[in-house]
Scaffold this motif. Structure first.
Motif, PDB file in Angstrom:
ATOM      1  N   ILE A 119       0.839  -1.200   0.000  1.00 39.20           N
ATOM      2  CA  ILE A 119       0.000   0.000   0.000  1.00 39.20           C
ATOM      3  C   ILE A 119       0.870   1.244   0.000  1.00 39.20           C
ATOM      4  CG2 ILE A 119      -1.595   1.371   1.430  1.00 39.20           C
ATOM      5  CD1 ILE A 119      -2.855  -1.355   2.262  1.00 39.20           C
ATOM      6  N   HIS A 120       1.875   1.271   0.862  1.00 42.25           N
ATOM      7  CA  HIS A 120       2.767   2.436   0.929  1.00 42.25           C
ATOM      8  C   HIS A 120       3.533   2.612  -0.376  1.00 42.25           C
ATOM      9  CE1 HIS A 120       2.002   3.595   5.025  1.00 42.25           C
ATOM     10  NE2 HIS A 120       2.238   2.371   5.466  1.00 42.25           N
ATOM     11  N   GLN A 121       3.946   1.507  -0.972  1.00 42.97           N
ATOM     12  CA  GLN A 121       4.666   1.581  -2.250  1.00 42.97           C
ATOM     13  C   GLN A 121       3.750   2.149  -3.327  1.00 42.97           C
ATOM     14  OE1 GLN A 121       7.912   1.070  -2.577  1.00 42.97           O
ATOM     15  NE2 GLN A 121       7.830   1.622  -4.722  1.00 42.97           N
ATOM     16  N   GLY A 122       2.481   1.702  -3.330  1.00 41.79           N
ATOM     17  CA  GLY A 122       1.513   2.218  -4.304  1.00 41.79           C
ATOM     18  C   GLY A 122       1.252   3.697  -4.117  1.00 41.79           C
ATOM     19  N   LYS A 124       3.319   5.846  -2.806  1.00 41.50           N
ATOM     20  CA  LYS A 124       4.552   6.528  -3.160  1.00 41.50           C
ATOM     21  C   LYS A 124       4.641   6.681  -4.683  1.00 41.50           C
ATOM     22  CE  LYS A 124       9.545   6.016  -2.705  1.00 41.50           C
ATOM     23  NZ  LYS A 124      10.618   5.153  -2.252  1.00 41.50           N
ATOM     24  N   GLU A 125       4.317   5.607  -5.400  1.00 37.84           N
ATOM     25  CA  GLU A 125       4.374   5.651  -6.865  1.00 37.84           C
ATOM     26  C   GLU A 125       3.304   6.579  -7.408  1.00 37.84           C
ATOM     27  OE1 GLU A 125       4.136   1.564  -8.084  1.00 37.84           O
ATOM     28  OE2 GLU A 125       6.166   1.145  -7.405  1.00 37.84           O
ATOM     29  N   GLN A 128       4.465  10.154  -7.169  1.00 34.64           N
ATOM     30  CA  GLN A 128       5.528  10.481  -8.110  1.00 34.64           C
ATOM     31  C   GLN A 128       4.966  10.769  -9.510  1.00 34.64           C
ATOM     32  OE1 GLN A 128       8.274   7.194  -7.855  1.00 34.64           O
ATOM     33  NE2 GLN A 128       9.209   7.939  -5.961  1.00 34.64           N
ATOM     34  N   LYS A 129       3.833  10.155  -9.864  1.00 34.93           N
ATOM     35  CA  LYS A 129       3.240  10.342 -11.188  1.00 34.93           C
ATOM     36  C   LYS A 129       2.515  11.670 -11.301  1.00 34.93           C
ATOM     37  CE  LYS A 129       2.693   5.468 -12.217  1.00 34.93           C
ATOM     38  NZ  LYS A 129       1.752   4.385 -12.494  1.00 34.93           N
ATOM     39  N   THR A 130       2.111  12.261 -10.167  1.00 29.58           N
ATOM     40  CA  THR A 130       1.349  13.504 -10.230  1.00 29.58           C
ATOM     41  C   THR A 130       2.226  14.717 -10.170  1.00 29.58           C
ATOM     42  OG1 THR A 130       0.981  13.487  -7.852  1.00 29.58           O
ATOM     43  CG2 THR A 130      -0.766  12.588  -9.275  1.00 29.58           C
TER      44      THR A 130
END
Length: 130
Positions: A119-122, A124-125, A128-130
């Motif tokens: 969940i935290h990785q999701g 974080k990613e 980064q995309k926004t």
């Protein structure tokens, strides 16, 4: 008034039972270990081991026996009595049950941590995309 059944054994009692089990297991495998060697293998002090051996002896589970070929300079070995062998079997069962419960709890905790990490990785990613 009826007595309530005893609750789960105290943490200290479990530790003591595990120590008794480990001592008896080591003695059964190698009865002529010195107290110092036993203490070292168990990660306890020699005084603590001596206290444990005394308790096991008083309970009739372990006895000291003269043995001329012992590497112990005092010429004795520690042996499990028939009662000690029976008690070790019971302690083995209790020890295994506790370790299986610990294992299942750890597996559940690891799975929860994997989910949390994902969940935290999701998140974080996503940031980064926004």
């Amino acid at each position: 008034m009826p007595k309530t059944p005893p609750t789960m054994t105290s943490r200290q009692a479990k530790i003591q039972e595990d120590t008794y089990y480990r001592v008896m297991r080591l003695l059964e495998e190698n009865p002529d270990l010195t107290q110092r060697e036993l203490a070292q293998k168990l990660g306890v002090s020699v005084g603590g081991l001596n206290y444990c051996l005394k308790a096991l002896t008083e309970k009739g589970l372990v006895k000291m026996q003269n043995f001329a070929n012992s590497k112990n300079k005092f010429g004795y070995v520690y042996v499990l009595t028939p009662r000690g062998i029976a008690e070790k079997a019971k302690l083995t069962s209790n020890f295994l049950k506790r370790k299986m419960e610990e294992y299942e709890a750890l597996k559940a905790e690891i799975e929860a941590l994997k989910v949390e990490a994902a969940i935290h990785q999701g998140l974080k990613e996503g940031k980064q995309k926004t």
